[in-house]
Design a protein around this motif. Structure first.
Motif, short mmCIF file in Angstrom:
data_model
loop_
_atom_site.label_atom_id
_atom_site.label_comp_id
_atom_site.label_asym_id
_atom_site.label_seq_id
_atom_site.Cartn_x
_atom_site.Cartn_y
_atom_site.Cartn_z
N GLU A 1 64.63 16.26 27.48
CA GLU A 1 63.70 17.14 26.79
C GLU A 1 64.40 18.45 26.41
O GLU A 1 65.31 18.90 27.13
CB GLU A 1 62.51 17.46 27.70
N PRO A 2 63.98 19.08 25.32
CA PRO A 2 64.59 20.34 24.90
C PRO A 2 64.58 21.42 26.00
O PRO A 2 65.53 22.19 26.12
CB PRO A 2 63.75 20.78 23.70
N GLU A 3 63.53 21.46 26.82
CA GLU A 3 63.44 22.46 27.88
C GLU A 3 64.55 22.23 28.92
O GLU A 3 65.12 23.18 29.46
CB GLU A 3 62.08 22.42 28.57
N THR A 4 64.83 20.97 29.22
CA THR A 4 65.89 20.64 30.18
C THR A 4 67.24 21.04 29.63
O THR A 4 68.05 21.68 30.33
CB THR A 4 65.87 19.13 30.50
N VAL A 5 67.50 20.70 28.39
CA VAL A 5 68.78 21.04 27.75
C VAL A 5 68.95 22.55 27.70
O VAL A 5 70.04 23.07 27.98
CB VAL A 5 68.87 20.41 26.35
N LYS A 6 67.87 23.28 27.40
CA LYS A 6 67.95 24.74 27.34
C LYS A 6 68.34 25.32 28.69
O LYS A 6 69.14 26.26 28.77
CB LYS A 6 66.61 25.32 26.89
#
Length: 100
Positions: free
Chosen positions: A80-85
């Motif tokens: 998910e984008p939040e994890t990558v961020k």
């Protein structure tokens, strides 16, 4: 010292990187990855192919401890984008040293 690498994220390839990167590719990438700031008390590294986070050792259903010799690959395309961020922020401006 040989460093073990768990590649659970390769079980369901859903992107170009995870579909083409082999366990050997990720192992080699991990061995040259650069150290970042910890996330939740676990060591984090940034490679060319993926981020890596120190693995937990499980006893039954509960995490017993983080194993300093093992890491899980975190492929940006499979998360998910939040994890990558969170990983990007941990590694932002990282002038860490390679794992060697």
């Amino acid at each position: 010292m040989f460093t073990a690498l768990l590649i659970a994220s390769l079980a369901a390839p859903s992107s170009l990187v995870s579909a083409t990167a082999t366990v050997d590719d990720l192992q080699s990438d991990f061995e040259t990855a650069v150290a970042c700031r910890q996330i939740d008390g676990r060591n984090v590294w940034k490679g060319e192919l993926a981020y890596y986070i120190q693995s937990y050792v499980y006893e039954g259903d509960a995490a017993a401890s983080a194993d300093p010799d093992m890491a899980d690959a975190v492929l940006p395309e499979d998360n998910e984008p939040e994890t990558v961020k969170e990983f990007e922020e941990a590694c932002a401006g990282s002038a860490g040293h390679a794992r060697r």
